[in-house]
Design a protein around this motif. Structure first.
Motif, PDB file in Angstrom:
ATOM      1  N   GLY A 208     -42.064 -15.753  -4.206  1.00 28.33           N
ATOM      2  CA  GLY A 208     -40.941 -16.629  -3.770  1.00 28.33           C
ATOM      3  C   GLY A 208     -41.355 -17.821  -2.923  1.00 28.33           C
ATOM      4  N   GLU A 209     -40.549 -18.873  -2.612  1.00 26.41           N
ATOM      5  CA  GLU A 209     -40.779 -19.788  -1.857  1.00 26.41           C
ATOM      6  C   GLU A 209     -41.534 -19.602  -0.571  1.00 26.41           C
ATOM      7  N   ASP A 210     -40.985 -18.414  -0.175  1.00 30.77           N
ATOM      8  CA  ASP A 210     -41.521 -18.112   1.272  1.00 30.77           C
ATOM      9  C   ASP A 210     -42.692 -17.279   1.281  1.00 30.77           C
ATOM     10  N   TYR A 211     -43.217 -17.343   0.284  1.00 33.94           N
ATOM     11  CA  TYR A 211     -44.710 -16.616   0.068  1.00 33.94           C
ATOM     12  C   TYR A 211     -45.457 -17.588   0.938  1.00 33.94           C
ATOM     13  N   ASP A 212     -46.355 -17.183   1.929  1.00 27.96           N
ATOM     14  CA  ASP A 212     -47.287 -18.019   2.411  1.00 27.96           C
ATOM     15  C   ASP A 212     -48.886 -17.437   2.041  1.00 27.96           C
ATOM     16  N   LYS A 213     -49.356 -18.214   1.129  1.00 25.30           N
ATOM     17  CA  LYS A 213     -50.789 -17.519   0.655  1.00 25.30           C
ATOM     18  C   LYS A 213     -51.672 -18.028   1.705  1.00 25.30           C
ATOM     19  N   SER A 214     -51.608 -19.094   2.258  1.00 26.65           N
ATOM     20  CA  SER A 214     -52.618 -19.519   3.154  1.00 26.65           C
ATOM     21  C   SER A 214     -52.754 -18.536   4.393  1.00 26.65           C
TER      22      SER A 214
ATOM     23  N   ARG B 262     -53.138 -15.204   3.913  1.00 26.22           N
ATOM     24  CA  ARG B 262     -53.621 -14.003   3.296  1.00 26.22           C
ATOM     25  C   ARG B 262     -55.235 -14.241   3.186  1.00 26.22           C
ATOM     26  N   GLU B 263     -55.919 -13.070   3.765  1.00 29.35           N
ATOM     27  CA  GLU B 263     -57.265 -13.041   3.886  1.00 29.35           C
ATOM     28  C   GLU B 263     -57.888 -13.593   2.455  1.00 29.35           C
ATOM     29  N   TRP B 264     -57.335 -13.073   1.357  1.00 29.98           N
ATOM     30  CA  TRP B 264     -58.152 -13.393   0.092  1.00 29.98           C
ATOM     31  C   TRP B 264     -58.117 -14.918   0.001  1.00 29.98           C
ATOM     32  N   TYR B 265     -57.304 -15.778   0.384  1.00 35.69           N
ATOM     33  CA  TYR B 265     -57.004 -16.947   0.233  1.00 35.69           C
ATOM     34  C   TYR B 265     -57.902 -17.860   1.350  1.00 35.69           C
ATOM     35  N   GLN B 266     -57.855 -17.287   2.696  1.00 34.56           N
ATOM     36  CA  GLN B 266     -58.658 -17.827   3.729  1.00 34.56           C
ATOM     37  C   GLN B 266     -60.299 -17.710   3.483  1.00 34.56           C
TER      38      GLN B 266
ATOM     39  N   VAL C  39     -65.819 -11.045  -0.407  1.00 35.23           N
ATOM     40  CA  VAL C  39     -65.112  -9.849  -0.377  1.00 35.23           C
ATOM     41  C   VAL C  39     -64.407  -9.774   0.669  1.00 35.23           C
ATOM     42  N   THR C  40     -63.255  -9.283   0.524  1.00 40.71           N
ATOM     43  CA  THR C  40     -62.386  -9.081   1.772  1.00 40.71           C
ATOM     44  C   THR C  40     -62.361  -7.695   1.976  1.00 40.71           C
ATOM     45  N   GLU C  41     -61.714  -7.604   3.427  1.00 41.22           N
ATOM     46  CA  GLU C  41     -61.716  -6.179   4.217  1.00 41.22           C
ATOM     47  C   GLU C  41     -60.796  -5.336   3.051  1.00 41.22           C
TER      48      GLU C  41
END
Length: 692
Positions: free
Chosen positions: A122-128, A130-134, A144-146
């Protein structure tokens, strides 16, 4: 009794044990080293194998991420095409859970996010956030993320992500979610012993794999095995860390899988399972050693019997001589020609020589008896004379002690007088210095007062000038305030004029619109008029826009002028307060000046009094110095007398000590005489036991 037989047996046994130890210990060490090296080498191989398996497990998703990043960067991507490409890339691999791409635009601003499972956030999803994005947006190589527990599958999951660039700028992130459940089966058989266990840990030591699924990402390996925490700093990715005796009866194998993941492969189990072969080898060597010791004991008994029998015969003969009445005429008879026979012959010669010595001692004993009686008489006479000498010396010592005490008391009294004189002299000297210092300080204070008076006069003059300047400042501030108010009123007139311009522009714009309509009605004849009307409309719009800007600027100017007016009022108040403070301070300065003039007169009177006191102190100091010199002469003479008395007393003490030493020597000589008498009697009694 530790017999010769026992000595021979134990000596032989000791030699055999030492030889066995010299052979067995190196063998055991070699065997131990060989087995430990073999186990360690196997452990390194197991660590490398496990690391290779895990890296191989991660290689496929990393390759897919790189391929899809190239795909996205080289295409004008469309939703369905991208989703199909992602679905084809992970099809058939159950461990690859989800593959997706997200651009750098937030979802609320029209950003995109495509995935193989066609999930749309949805529009409220803040991908920035998220650890995978960062992690992914910062690198062009897979990061590789935790690990975390997926909300849908309830399985441990990690994400591999990397950035996608177009024309040198970040375009978005490609990421893939991996289910880690297969890792438990992948490394379950990789262990060093039958009951050993192997795990994969994250960077914090939490379990990523465990046969007990309730511990995954919840329990910590180093809490379950606290003794292993000491080796955390020795674990690296270059080589497996192996400790066969890590504590608590455990072995410990650990190797970092890669810096990208931060994961670690560990294997742990009972140490005794790795050293079973070593224990078997050591047991066999110890059994062989016990057999050799038994054979050695039997051999030692067989060798000792022929040697012990003749020695026993000699022992019986010697005890028969010793247990009799010390008959030195008896001899041992033995027919052997070996070393024991030679020993008995030597013993018989010794007894014969001892018989001659005892005969001579008996003769000497009688002569010592006569000499001892004469010595006793001489010692008694010497002891009486020494007692008389000690009595006389003691009397002289008492008299010298009385004289020394008298001299000491006199010396102490004179010394006390000298100390009092010195104390008086120091007090006079201190008083003289104090008077001098006080006089100097008062004179300096008078100079300072004169200086302060000059400064106060200059301050009074300065304060008069300041007061005049402050009054001038107040008047100037009033004029400035009046001018600012005038500017404020002119600004309001400008705002009214600008309002009129804005109204004219609005009317002009309306007129231009009406002219354009009429020109349109006129057709071809009105085209020229339409152009003029359009230009008038543009001019009115420009005028309206400029009028708005002018209005905004005039509003700012009005606000600034209002602030200046307020500041000017505050400044006027401050000027008035400063003028009042200057007047008050000027009055205080004039009072200080009058007080300082009075203090200067009083200080001059103090200086005159201190000069008179200083002259009297100097006369007293000279008289005290002469008294101290006379007292010192008396003290020196008493000191010489005290030294002479001490020398005499020491000489008498030395005489007394010498006489005491002579008496002690006499007493010791008497004791020696008595001891000699007892010794002669004892020797005689012992010598009488020998039958010579």
């Amino acid at each position: 009794m530790f017999t010769i037989k026992k000595k021979i047996i134990f000596s032989n046994l000791g030699v055999v044990i030492a030889a066995s130890a010299l052979i067995a210990i190196p063998v055991i060490r070699m065997q131990t080293s060989s087995i430990e090296e073999s186990v360690t080498s196997n452990a390194h191989a197991q660590g490398a194998q496990a690391t290779a398996k895990i890296n191989s497990f991660l290689l496929k998703p990393m390759t897919i991420v790189n391929d899809m990043a190239v795909f996205v960067a080289s295409h004008e991507i469309e939703k369905e095409e991208t989703q199909d490409a992602f679905d084809d890339a992970i099809k058939g691999d159950s461990a690859l859970y989800s593959l997706y791409f997200s651009d750098t635009v937030p979802m609320k601003d029209g950003g995109i996010m495509y995935s193989n499972d066609k999930w749309e956030p949805g529009e409220d999803y803040d991908k920035s956030s998220r650890e995978w994005y960062q992690k992914g947006i910062r690198t062009l190589t897979p990061a590789v993320t935790e690990p975390y527990v997926d909300a849908d599958t309830r399985q441990p999951v990690t994400t591999i992500a990397r950035a996608v660039q177009k024309k040198g700028a970040n375009y978005g992130v490609v990421a893939i979610d991996i289910l880690l459940g297969d890792l438990t089966d992948l490394i379950s058989e990789t262990r060093l012993s039958k009951s050993g266990e192997s795990f994969i840990l994250d960077a914090n030591g939490n379990y990523l794999t465990n046969s007990d699924s309730s511990k995954i990402l919840v329990a910590n390996f180093y809490n379950d095995f606290p003794g292993m925490a000491a080796y955390k700093n020795e674990i690296s990715g270059d080589k497996a860390f192996v400790n066969l005796y890590a504590g608590g009866g455990k072995y410990f194998l650990a190797q970092k899988i890669s810096d990208a993941t931060g994961w670690t492969f560990v294997s742990i189990g009972p140490s005794n399972e790795l050293t079973a072969q070593l224990r078997g080898s050591v047991t066999l060597i110890l059994i062989l050693l016990a057999v050799v010791l038994g054979v050695s004991v039997l051999a030692a008994i067989g060798v000792s019997l022929p040697i012990i029998k003749p020695i026993h015969t000699v022992d019986v003969a010697v005890n028969e001589i010793a247990s009799g009445n010390a008959d030195l005429t008896r001899r041992i008879k033995i027919s052997t020609k070996d070393e024991i026979g030679s020993l008995v012959g030597g013993f018989n010669k010794f007894v014969e020589k001892l018989q001659d010595i005892v005969s001579q001692i008996k003769t000497t004993r009688d002569e010592l008896g006569y000499a001892e009686n004469d010595l006793q008489d001489s010692v008694s006479d010497v002891s009486s004379a020494i007692d008389q000498i000690i009595t006389n010396i003691s009397s002289v010592d008492d008299q010298m002690s009385a004289q020394a005490n008298a001299v000491s008391q006199t010396s102490a009294a004179v010394a006390e007088i000298a100390e009092n004189i010195n104390s008086l002299e120091r007090m006079i000297e201190n008083q003289s210095r104090g008077v001098t210092q006080a006089s100097t300080a008062v004179e300096e204070m008078i100079g300072n007062i004169s200086s302060v008076n000059g400064s106060v006069a200059r301050m009074a003059s300065t304060f008069d000038q300041l007061s005049q300047n402050a009054e001038t400042g107040v008047e100037q501030q009033k004029k400035v305030e009046e001018q600012i108010i005038s500017v404020s009123e002119q600004s309001k007139a400008l705002q009214d004029a600008n309002k009129a311009i804005e109204d004219v522009a609005s009317q002009t714009n309306l007129l231009a619109m009406n002219a354009a309509i009429e020109a349109a009605h006129a057709g071809e004849a009105g085209k020229g008029f339409a152009v003029v009307a359009d230009e008038i409309r543009k001019l009115s719009e420009t005028s309206a826009a400029q009028s708005k800007k002018i209005s905004a600027e005039l509003t700012k100017i009005s606000s600034t002028i209002a602030t200046v007016v307020e500041s000017s009022k505050l400044s006027s108040v401050s000027f008035r307060q400063v003028n009042e403070q200057i007047i008050s301070t000027d009055q205080l300065v004039r009072q200080i000046r009058a007080a300082m003039e009075e203090q200067q007169v009083g200080s001059q009177q103090i200086v005159d009094s201190l000069k008179v006191m200083n002259d009297g102190t100097s006369e007293v100091r000279v008289a005290g110095h002469e008294m101290a010199e006379g007292n010192q002469l008396i003290l020196d003479e008493i000191h010489n007398l005290q030294e002479s008395t001490g020398v005499i007393k020491e000489s008498v003490s030395e005489m007394s000590a010498g006489a005491e030493e002579i008496r002690k020597t006499g007493n010791k000589l008497s004791e020696i005489s008595n001891m000699m008498k007892k010794s002669v009697l004892a020797i005689g009694k012992e010598i009488d036991l020998f039958n010579s």
